[in-house]
Design a protein around this motif. Structure first.
Motif, PDB file in Angstrom:
ATOM      1  N   VAL A 109       1.227  -1.388   0.294  1.00  0.00           N
ATOM      2  CA  VAL A 109       0.075   0.206  -0.049  1.00  0.00           C
ATOM      3  C   VAL A 109       0.954   1.098   0.120  1.00  0.00           C
ATOM      4  O   VAL A 109       2.133   1.274   0.433  1.00  0.00           O
ATOM      5  N   SER A 110       0.379   2.492  -0.688  1.00  0.00           N
ATOM      6  CA  SER A 110       0.644   3.703  -0.878  1.00  0.00           C
ATOM      7  C   SER A 110       1.808   4.582   0.645  1.00  0.00           C
ATOM      8  O   SER A 110       0.852   3.878   1.406  1.00  0.00           O
ATOM      9  N   LEU A 111       2.872   4.896   0.627  1.00  0.00           N
ATOM     10  CA  LEU A 111       3.226   5.799   1.658  1.00  0.00           C
ATOM     11  C   LEU A 111       2.324   6.737   1.607  1.00  0.00           C
ATOM     12  O   LEU A 111       2.039   7.298   3.062  1.00  0.00           O
ATOM     13  N   THR A 112       1.458   7.627   1.053  1.00  0.00           N
ATOM     14  CA  THR A 112       0.367   8.199   1.107  1.00  0.00           C
ATOM     15  C   THR A 112      -0.306   8.208   1.635  1.00  0.00           C
ATOM     16  O   THR A 112      -1.026   8.775   2.585  1.00  0.00           O
ATOM     17  N   LEU A 113      -0.617   6.696   2.589  1.00  0.00           N
ATOM     18  CA  LEU A 113      -1.504   6.211   3.561  1.00  0.00           C
ATOM     19  C   LEU A 113      -1.428   6.130   4.699  1.00  0.00           C
ATOM     20  O   LEU A 113      -1.864   5.767   6.060  1.00  0.00           O
ATOM     21  N   THR A 114       0.310   5.579   4.977  1.00  0.00           N
ATOM     22  CA  THR A 114       1.020   4.603   5.986  1.00  0.00           C
ATOM     23  C   THR A 114       1.779   5.814   6.953  1.00  0.00           C
ATOM     24  O   THR A 114       2.590   6.396   6.527  1.00  0.00           O
ATOM     25  N   PRO A 115       1.349   5.998   8.170  1.00  0.00           N
ATOM     26  CA  PRO A 115       1.968   6.594   8.938  1.00  0.00           C
ATOM     27  C   PRO A 115       2.950   5.997   9.046  1.00  0.00           C
ATOM     28  O   PRO A 115       3.696   4.964   9.480  1.00  0.00           O
ATOM     29  N   LEU A 116       4.180   7.145   9.269  1.00  0.00           N
ATOM     30  CA  LEU A 116       5.636   6.830   9.185  1.00  0.00           C
ATOM     31  C   LEU A 116       6.600   7.577   9.745  1.00  0.00           C
ATOM     32  O   LEU A 116       6.211   8.930  10.088  1.00  0.00           O
ATOM     33  N   THR A 117       6.899   7.001  10.992  1.00  0.00           N
ATOM     34  CA  THR A 117       8.107   7.768  11.366  1.00  0.00           C
ATOM     35  C   THR A 117       9.882   8.056  10.734  1.00  0.00           C
ATOM     36  O   THR A 117       9.359   6.686  11.037  1.00  0.00           O
ATOM     37  N   VAL A 118      10.404   8.465  10.617  1.00  0.00           N
ATOM     38  CA  VAL A 118      11.936   8.699  10.651  1.00  0.00           C
ATOM     39  C   VAL A 118      12.676   9.112  11.487  1.00  0.00           C
ATOM     40  O   VAL A 118      12.438   9.915  12.138  1.00  0.00           O
ATOM     41  N   THR A 119      13.667   7.803  12.416  1.00  0.00           N
ATOM     42  CA  THR A 119      14.740   8.516  13.926  1.00  0.00           C
ATOM     43  C   THR A 119      15.819   8.430  13.368  1.00  0.00           C
ATOM     44  O   THR A 119      16.659   9.170  14.120  1.00  0.00           O
ATOM     45  N   ASP A 120      16.371   8.570  12.473  1.00  0.00           N
ATOM     46  CA  ASP A 120      17.803   8.400  11.507  1.00  0.00           C
ATOM     47  C   ASP A 120      18.182   9.772  11.326  1.00  0.00           C
ATOM     48  O   ASP A 120      19.655  10.103  10.763  1.00  0.00           O
ATOM     49  N   GLY A 121      16.974  10.464  10.514  1.00  0.00           N
ATOM     50  CA  GLY A 121      17.006  12.338   9.635  1.00  0.00           C
ATOM     51  C   GLY A 121      17.577  11.581   8.679  1.00  0.00           C
ATOM     52  O   GLY A 121      18.002  12.560   7.374  1.00  0.00           O
ATOM     53  N   LEU A 122      17.125  10.060   8.178  1.00  0.00           N
ATOM     54  CA  LEU A 122      18.017   9.676   6.198  1.00  0.00           C
ATOM     55  C   LEU A 122      19.465  10.008   5.932  1.00  0.00           C
ATOM     56  O   LEU A 122      19.968  10.198   4.978  1.00  0.00           O
ATOM     57  N   ALA A 123      20.304   9.788   7.598  1.00  0.00           N
ATOM     58  CA  ALA A 123      21.774  10.316   6.925  1.00  0.00           C
ATOM     59  C   ALA A 123      22.053   9.565   6.013  1.00  0.00           C
ATOM     60  O   ALA A 123      23.580   9.593   5.848  1.00  0.00           O
TER      61      ALA A 123
END
Length: 349
Positions: A109-123
């Motif tokens: 399913v799309s990320l447009t409807l998926t609750p998401l949290t990023v914790t590494d700053g996309l480092a």
């Protein structure tokens, strides 16, 4: 359906929401995924890269800002997102998805409807490719879809394939209906298929699926010589044509010249806007155009067909067809040309 995760505006489904609640704690019918990698959809990544002139740091910063602001990855310009892979951390006791802690999965399913949290700053991401290594968590609902990743494939390769698995499944469904209808009618005309963007992810899979479904003759349309040579080497199309899909007359001419007739089925898999009218012109009366691109304009397609007096059926590929993941992975395993194009794309990224 995740309604309880909608923060604003109230009363809409998660995909239409501006902001979601991406809290870590799950409801009894939810699943929490430890995220390993995002796959941004092609239209979204192209828009972000073009906006920032290819500056990866600025692309990375904007993706981070979108996720932190919206609680999901949904490009505000294209409206699209992508998908992810990760490992199940916790499954609620009432979740119907059949997932267990430790399962390594790809969300379908799309990320447009998926609750998401990023914790590494996309480092670990340089902002220059669609695949985004990251750490964080995502939430799946009872109506979400996920596939356990095959143990015998590179996870990055599986992610790239599953990201577009709806395209070959829908193509196969439409083409097989044309084949069957003509068989029943005793109509000996060939079933012709054009795939615009045939050297890309969804395009290469769609070409393979069309042939598997019984298409008599196929053409892959690409914009540059390098893609033409790659698609010819892959052997996935009977003909390969060069054309800018944004030039309606050039696209139509390329398809009809290659096939000898307009296409019965035209599949649009490019990640740039402005390809609607050419696809319509390239399709025979009574034919079908499948728009499998997040850059498609509904207004341009509908009004363009009307203005051209084109008797075509137009379908929006919604990304889900029953059995789509299994079909795409089977095509990857059985079609060396598909695997080669995907491997080359991953290496370039």
């Amino acid at each position: 359906m995740g309604l309880h995760r909608v923060v604003e505006p109230a009363g809409v489904l998660p995909q239409a929401a501006w902001r979601l609640d991406a809290a870590r704690e799950i409801a009894p019918n939810e699943v929490r995924i430890r995220v390993e990698r995002l796959n941004l959809d092609a239209a979204s990544f192209r828009q972000l890269s073009d906006k920032h002139g290819g500056d990866g740091e600025k692309v990375r910063a904007e993706v981070l800002d979108i996720i932190s602001t919206r609680g999901k990855m949904q490009n505000p310009v294209t409206g699209s997102g992508g998908m992810l892979i990760g490992t199940v951390e916790e499954a609620g006791r009432r979740s119907p998805l059949g997932l267990r802690p430790g399962d390594r999965v790809a969300t379908l399913v799309s990320l447009t409807l998926t609750p998401l949290t990023v914790t590494d700053g996309l480092a670990r991401w340089d902002g220059r490719g669609e695949q985004v290594p990251c750490d964080g968590w995502a939430i799946l609902f009872a109506r979400s879809i996920a596939a356990v990743l095959p143990a015998d494939e590179d996870p990055q390769l599986s992610l790239a394939v599953l990201d577009v698995c709806g395209a070959p499944a829908l193509t196969a469904r439409v083409v097989s209906r044309y084949v069957e209808d003509r068989r029943r009618a005793g109509d000996g005309r060939p079933v012709t298929v054009a795939v615009v963007g045939g050297a890309g992810k969804s395009g290469s899979l769609s070409l393979a699926a069309a042939r598997r479904a019984g298409a008599t003759r196929t053409v892959g349309v690409v914009p540059v010589v390098a893609e033409r040579d790659a698609l010819v080497a892959a052997g996935l199309a009977d003909e390969v044509a060069l054309a800018d899909a944004r030039d309606p007359v050039a696209l139509s001419s390329a398809v009809t010249t290659a096939l000898g007739v307009p296409a019965d089925v035209t599949v649009v898999c490019v990640d740039v806007p402005g390809c609607e009218h050419g696809a319509i012109l390239a399709t025979a009366d009574g034919g079908t155009v499948i728009f499998f691109s997040m850059a498609t304009s509904f207004a341009a397609a509908a009004l363009g067909a009307e203005g051209l007096a084109a008797d075509v059926t137009m379908l929006v590929g919604n990304g889900y067809v029953p059995g789509h993941a299994e079909l795409a992975l089977e095509l990857l395993r059985s079609e060396p040309g598909v695997r080669g194009l995907f491997a080359a794309r991953l290496a370039a990224d």
